[in-house]
Design a protein around this motif. Structure first.
Motif, PDB file in Angstrom:
ATOM      1  N   UNK A  30      41.620  12.713  45.669  1.00 62.07           N
ATOM      2  CA  UNK A  30      42.322  13.116  46.884  1.00 62.07           C
ATOM      3  C   UNK A  30      43.672  12.420  46.958  1.00 62.07           C
ATOM      4  N   UNK A  31      44.662  13.111  47.528  1.00 64.60           N
ATOM      5  CA  UNK A  31      45.994  12.524  47.614  1.00 64.60           C
ATOM      6  C   UNK A  31      46.189  11.711  48.892  1.00 64.60           C
ATOM      7  N   UNK A  32      45.125  11.619  49.718  1.00 66.88           N
ATOM      8  CA  UNK A  32      45.182  10.815  50.931  1.00 66.88           C
ATOM      9  C   UNK A  32      43.965   9.888  50.962  1.00 66.88           C
ATOM     10  N   UNK A  33      44.107   8.732  51.590  1.00 68.31           N
ATOM     11  CA  UNK A  33      42.986   7.772  51.614  1.00 68.31           C
ATOM     12  C   UNK A  33      41.711   8.356  52.208  1.00 68.31           C
ATOM     13  N   UNK A  34      41.835   9.223  53.215  1.00 69.02           N
ATOM     14  CA  UNK A  34      40.644   9.777  53.857  1.00 69.02           C
ATOM     15  C   UNK A  34      40.315  11.176  53.360  1.00 69.02           C
ATOM     16  N   UNK A  35      40.981  11.603  52.284  1.00 69.21           N
ATOM     17  CA  UNK A  35      40.763  12.951  51.768  1.00 69.21           C
ATOM     18  C   UNK A  35      39.561  13.045  50.847  1.00 69.21           C
ATOM     19  N   UNK A  36      39.187  14.270  50.496  1.00 64.60           N
ATOM     20  CA  UNK A  36      38.054  14.532  49.607  1.00 64.60           C
ATOM     21  C   UNK A  36      38.560  14.863  48.197  1.00 64.60           C
ATOM     22  N   UNK A  37      37.819  14.416  47.199  1.00 67.28           N
ATOM     23  CA  UNK A  37      38.156  14.769  45.817  1.00 67.28           C
ATOM     24  C   UNK A  37      37.987  16.275  45.618  1.00 67.28           C
ATOM     25  N   UNK A  38      38.753  16.799  44.650  1.00 65.54           N
ATOM     26  CA  UNK A  38      38.569  18.184  44.218  1.00 65.54           C
ATOM     27  C   UNK A  38      38.005  18.178  42.803  1.00 65.54           C
ATOM     28  N   UNK A 355      31.854  22.520  55.540  1.00 62.46           N
ATOM     29  CA  UNK A 355      33.299  22.494  55.767  1.00 62.46           C
ATOM     30  C   UNK A 355      33.582  22.711  57.248  1.00 62.46           C
ATOM     31  N   UNK A 356      34.300  21.782  57.860  1.00 66.59           N
ATOM     32  CA  UNK A 356      34.688  21.889  59.264  1.00 66.59           C
ATOM     33  C   UNK A 356      36.171  21.563  59.375  1.00 66.59           C
ATOM     34  N   UNK A 357      36.978  22.606  59.578  1.00 67.42           N
ATOM     35  CA  UNK A 357      38.433  22.448  59.697  1.00 67.42           C
ATOM     36  C   UNK A 357      38.862  22.929  61.069  1.00 67.42           C
ATOM     37  N   UNK A 358      39.387  22.032  61.872  1.00 64.56           N
ATOM     38  CA  UNK A 358      39.860  22.368  63.216  1.00 64.56           C
ATOM     39  C   UNK A 358      41.307  21.911  63.342  1.00 64.56           C
ATOM     40  N   UNK A 359      42.214  22.855  63.581  1.00 67.52           N
ATOM     41  CA  UNK A 359      43.639  22.550  63.653  1.00 67.52           C
ATOM     42  C   UNK A 359      44.205  23.088  64.954  1.00 67.52           C
ATOM     43  N   UNK A 360      44.935  22.252  65.676  1.00 65.35           N
ATOM     44  CA  UNK A 360      45.539  22.615  66.955  1.00 65.35           C
ATOM     45  C   UNK A 360      44.440  23.020  67.940  1.00 65.35           C
ATOM     46  N   UNK A 361      43.836  22.013  68.547  1.00 68.31           N
ATOM     47  CA  UNK A 361      42.702  22.196  69.443  1.00 68.31           C
ATOM     48  C   UNK A 361      42.838  21.232  70.616  1.00 68.31           C
ATOM     49  N   UNK A 374      31.937  11.771  62.018  1.00 69.14           N
ATOM     50  CA  UNK A 374      32.439  10.717  61.130  1.00 69.14           C
ATOM     51  C   UNK A 374      31.432  10.374  60.041  1.00 69.14           C
ATOM     52  N   UNK A 375      30.178  10.206  60.428  1.00 68.65           N
ATOM     53  CA  UNK A 375      29.150   9.850  59.454  1.00 68.65           C
ATOM     54  C   UNK A 375      28.876  10.999  58.499  1.00 68.65           C
ATOM     55  N   UNK A 376      28.872  12.232  59.011  1.00 66.61           N
ATOM     56  CA  UNK A 376      28.649  13.408  58.157  1.00 66.61           C
ATOM     57  C   UNK A 376      29.739  13.518  57.094  1.00 66.61           C
ATOM     58  N   UNK A 377      30.970  13.152  57.468  1.00 68.32           N
ATOM     59  CA  UNK A 377      32.073  13.194  56.510  1.00 68.32           C
ATOM     60  C   UNK A 377      31.854  12.192  55.385  1.00 68.32           C
ATOM     61  N   UNK A 378      31.303  11.049  55.711  1.00 74.90           N
ATOM     62  CA  UNK A 378      31.014  10.043  54.686  1.00 74.90           C
ATOM     63  C   UNK A 378      29.949  10.530  53.725  1.00 74.90           C
ATOM     64  N   UNK A 379      29.086  11.427  54.212  1.00 76.11           N
ATOM     65  CA  UNK A 379      27.986  11.943  53.396  1.00 76.11           C
ATOM     66  C   UNK A 379      28.346  13.239  52.661  1.00 76.11           C
ATOM     67  N   UNK A 380      29.629  13.662  52.737  1.00 74.12           N
ATOM     68  CA  UNK A 380      30.056  14.812  51.942  1.00 74.12           C
ATOM     69  C   UNK A 380      30.648  15.969  52.704  1.00 74.12           C
ATOM     70  N   UNK A 381      30.530  15.980  54.038  1.00 71.83           N
ATOM     71  CA  UNK A 381      31.136  17.068  54.808  1.00 71.83           C
ATOM     72  C   UNK A 381      32.647  17.058  54.641  1.00 71.83           C
ATOM     73  N   UNK A 383      35.679  17.421  56.300  1.00 67.27           N
ATOM     74  CA  UNK A 383      36.088  17.384  57.701  1.00 67.27           C
ATOM     75  C   UNK A 383      37.597  17.236  57.820  1.00 67.27           C
ATOM     76  N   UNK A 384      38.203  18.106  58.628  1.00 65.89           N
ATOM     77  CA  UNK A 384      39.637  18.034  58.896  1.00 65.89           C
ATOM     78  C   UNK A 384      39.858  18.411  60.362  1.00 65.89           C
ATOM     79  N   UNK A 385      40.261  17.438  61.175  1.00 68.97           N
ATOM     80  CA  UNK A 385      40.567  17.680  62.591  1.00 68.97           C
ATOM     81  C   UNK A 385      41.998  17.214  62.825  1.00 68.97           C
ATOM     82  N   UNK A 386      42.902  18.172  62.996  1.00 69.95           N
ATOM     83  CA  UNK A 386      44.328  17.851  63.068  1.00 69.95           C
ATOM     84  C   UNK A 386      44.994  18.498  64.276  1.00 69.95           C
ATOM     85  N   UNK A 387      46.123  17.939  64.647  1.00 65.47           N
ATOM     86  CA  UNK A 387      46.998  18.457  65.691  1.00 65.47           C
ATOM     87  C   UNK A 387      46.284  18.634  67.035  1.00 65.47           C
ATOM     88  N   UNK A 388      45.733  17.540  67.586  1.00 68.05           N
ATOM     89  CA  UNK A 388      45.169  17.615  68.939  1.00 68.05           C
ATOM     90  C   UNK A 388      46.265  17.928  69.948  1.00 68.05           C
TER      91      UNK A 388
END
Length: 517
Positions: A30-38, A355-361, A374-381, A383-388
């Motif tokens: 991943x190109x970000x610290x909290x991102x997922x590998x591809x 996969x849970x992607x929520x943008x502008x919410x 948060x915990x589900x993301x650590x286990x492989x989900x 997760x992307x929640x951006x632009x609150x």
């Protein structure tokens, strides 16, 4: 499990009614610290009724795809993690391809399309490939109209005198048709053609029934929706409806929507209530949505594996019912509001979700959901929640086509605010032109010149923004020009009503000359 290069997975392919397999060749960090590998996945040329052993797969070769316009490429691409849950680990052996692929995509394999292609007579496939490489000077005559021999997509309004559809066989690589009426002759032609897989209907009159069951059509678009019964092939992949619908449409599909992606755009978003026969629909995509009643969606499509919604902005009612989609694997929203974090289901209520992607919410919903998952993301989900968004943001951005820029990576708040300002400015000026033109004091030439001046101010504004710091790439360029499209289309119609003609093509050419991005 920890994924390693060389790992091999098997999974069931419903189109083939068989198992197929792939090998993970590379792990792309991943190109970000909290991102997922591809993961780079290489499809193997193997099918079977049961999951294979690792020894069976060691004999398999990489799948080479050359159907339609592909030219002997490996089905080898990078896909976002995690590994799909339906993939079963088989074992590990030496990586078959050392070079990392450059292409990105989803986890969908191309095996079925390749095997379909190989069933077509070899001479037809040869002619298809030859025509696909032909230059524009090679033309054929069809019903009195010269058409490029290598034409891939054809709108039949170009050939108004066409009555014998077999004349289209002079176009060996024709794969897409746009038609404006429907007849048994056209239906028979599509059914017997080996390569047409994409059909767009813009029917001028209502049609009671269209039967595509024994065709190779996998992509279908209808606008407007003047049809009552539609029979689609078992292998239908994507259906798109545009425009309003005021009557029931019965869609007959052998698997009742399983494997189909249904896309509804704009006015068509609310028409899902009129669509029958897709109780096992796999994917629903709603674009430019206003208000979505999630309870209604779930009642109509209870087996959804993926639900994606884009608002203009839009509102979701009944978010607390999302847990009823027991097979849901992907949930995506962009610019959708009207729900709280407390209404959103907890992770244990959506056991299949990967996969849970929520943008502008809504801002409060974003905080609650992020913490809950948060915990589900650590286990492989994924997760992307951006632009609150705060409540006042929604009030300020209801009619701002650049609202997605606010919070987008690589775009500053100043740039997003200036873009919105440039849009409001040109929209106001175009309204003034329309009012002035109604007085009868402006000629077509006067209006054309005024429009060019106005467009110049708009484009130069973005030129200056981009010059300070480059941030306008393909997506942003399309958004800048796309914001103008409905404005100028509406103005052209207004002016035509008072006999003022605008050269729209010339206006867009002028715009292209002005822009530096």
């Amino acid at each position: 499990m920890s994924i390693q290069p060389g790992d091999v997975f098997g999974f069931w392919n419903p189109q083939l009614n068989a198992y197929i397999a792939c090998q993970i060749t590379h792990i792309v960090p991943a190109d970000k610290p909290d991102g997922k590998d591809s993961y780079a996945a290489l499809m193997l040329h193997w099918t079977g009724r049961e999951l294979p052993s690792i020894d069976q797969l060691k004999q398999a070769k990489p799948l080479v795809i050359n159907f339609y316009f592909w030219s002997d490429h490996l089905d080898h691409k990078i896909s976002a993690g995690p590994i799909p849950p339906e993939y079963t680990y088989i074992g590990n052996f030496e990586v078959l391809v050392e070079e990392q692929p450059r292409s990105y995509g989803d986890w969908n394999p191309k095996m079925y399309r390749q095997l379909q292609w190989e069933r077509i007579l070899e001479d037809k496939r040869h002619n298809f490939k030859a025509a696909g490489k032909a230059d524009s000077s090679q033309q054929v005559e069809i019903a009195g109209v010269m058409v490029r021999w290598g034409t891939q997509s054809l709108s039949l309004d170009r050939i108004p005198n066409l009555t014998n559809y077999t004349e289209l066989d002079r176009l060996p690589c024709l794969t897409s048709l746009t038609v404006f009426d429907w007849s048994s002759a056209l239906e028979n032609y599509v059914r017997t053609h080996d390569f047409i897989y994409k059909l767009e209907l813009e029917l001028q009159t209502a049609v009671e029934r269209i039967d595509l069951q024994h065709t190779l059509i996998t992509e279908f678009t209808m606008k407007p929706q003047n049809i009552h019964e539609l029979i689609v092939p078992k292998d239908m992949d994507r259906m798109t409806f545009e425009g309003s619908l005021q009557h029931d449409v019965y869609i007959k599909h052998e698997r009742e929507g399983l494997g189909i992606t249904l896309r509804l755009n704009g006015d068509a978003v609310k028409t899902y209530r009129f669509l029958w026969g897709l109780k096992d629909l796999s994917v629903l995509e709603l674009y430019s949505a206003d208000v979505i009643d999630l309870g209604d969606v779930i009642d109509r499509f209870p087996s959804l594996q993926s639900l994606r919604m884009w608002g203009k902005p839009g509102y979701i009612r009944g978010m607390e019912q999302l847990y009823k989609l027991e097979q849901l694997q992907m949930f995506t929203t962009v610019d959708m509001f009207g729900f709280s974090g407390e209404q959103f289901p907890h992770p244990h209520q959506l056991p299949q979700l990967h996969t849970l992607w929520l943008t502008s919410l809504p801002d409060d919903a974003a905080k609650t959901i992020k913490q809950a998952y948060k915990q589900a993301a650590k286990q492989g989900l994924d997760l992307s929640v951006h632009q609150p968004r705060k409540p006042d943001w929604l009030a300020d951005n209801l009619d701002n086509p650049f609202r997605a820029w606010d919070g987008r990576d690589g775009i500053t708040p100043v740039q997003a605010k200036k873009a919105a300002s440039l849009y409001k400015q040109i929209r106001g000026q175009l309204r003034e032109f329309a009012a002035q033109a109604q007085t009868g004091e402006m000629s077509s030439k006067d209006v054309q010149l005024q429009l060019e001046h106005t467009f110049s101010t708009y484009i130069e504004g973005f030129n200056k923004l981009d010059k300070r710091k480059v941030f306008i790439y393909t997506e942003e360029r399309e958004e800048i020009l796309g914001a103008l499209t409905p404005l100028i289309s509406g103005l052209v119609k207004e002016l035509q009503a008072i006999q003022i003609e605008i050269d729209e093509h010339s206006l867009w050419e002028y715009t292209d000359q002005l822009r530096d991005f």
